[in-house]
Design an enzyme around this catalytic site. Sequence first.
Site, PDB file in Angstrom:
ATOM      1  CB  THR A 118      93.010  44.555 -49.135  1.00 24.57           C
ATOM      2  OG1 THR A 118      94.329  44.148 -48.764  1.00 24.57           O
ATOM      3  CG2 THR A 118      92.418  45.321 -47.959  1.00 24.57           C
ATOM      4  CE1 TYR A 142      94.315  49.420 -48.992  1.00 19.28           C
ATOM      5  CE2 TYR A 142      95.567  47.488 -48.304  1.00 19.28           C
ATOM      6  CZ  TYR A 142      94.746  48.122 -49.220  1.00 19.28           C
ATOM      7  OH  TYR A 142      94.350  47.463 -50.356  1.00 19.28           O
TER       8      TYR A 142
END
Length: 331
Positions: A118, A142
């Site tokens: 990501t 995250y």
Amino acid sequence: MNKKVLVTGGAGYIGSHVVRQLGEVGYDVVVYDNCSTSSPKAVLYGELVVADLADTDRLYQIFAKHEFSAVLHFAASLIVPESVTHPLDYYANNTRNTLNLIRCCSVMGVNKIIFSSTAAVYGQPQENPVTESTPTLPINPYGRSKLMSEWLISDYGKSSQLRYVILRYFNVAGADPAGRLGQMSREASHLVRSACDAALKRKPGVRIFGTDFPTPDGTGIRDYIHVEDLAAAHLDALYYLERDQESQIFNCGYGHGYSVRQVIERVKAISGVDFPVLETDRRPGDPACVTANADKIRKLLGWKPKHNNLDQIIRTTLAWEMQREGLIRTA
């Protein structure tokens, strides 16, 4: 050549599009997914095994049953604000379960993996667009859980025969233009989907989280990539590894961004619905602007996106959501 691959998280939004594209070109696919946030209906090709990566006994059974040539690893938790409030869950599901998978690959002799990472690993970059060599300074659990997984894969690759491609996704949106797949979740949090939900009266409106970012209109800027183009990047990565090329990390984006306000205005224009917009405070862990320099993936993998258009991203999302509501027929 053995063309059987394992796809973890293959019933999810991005994974299901990749599974469909793999099936269309002749790969034998086994999908491994706990279906906690996904739907078995999204698996259009191959075999679905409903199981969790924390269940290592089941994972080893599947590897022993099949001879996989490669693994594509999508399974993860991915909501930034949720990672801030429940960090241990994110390190468990994202980092620990990646370790479980890599250890299984090691024991069972599978030496090719494509990992879904990501843009959150970059945190709040000082310059945009970011390249793969931009410092990785994630600002939320995250992003950190994904970066730790990258390190794990990279370190093991240096000590073994494992070769990998790590794909750093930017903001994924859109749906299959043929109407076969899209987001299945009823509670998706991404902006394009949320705005389409508001246009279809599923939600009372859309919230803008932060209007005081250092951007032209004060709202966050993101690089939106169509899910079909992202799925195609995974097939390009698999072909690359099958040619025995060296491990790589690639950004997956278009190289330009749109602000939250711009996206909302385009959804209103395309849908013809002027839904309410509520301005509220920033969410923890949200950077002001992140866009991708994707020159490397275009050059080394020959990736050629076909859907680099915000309006097309919105139209395919809206069409998919209208189809799910029974407002239009399947293409």
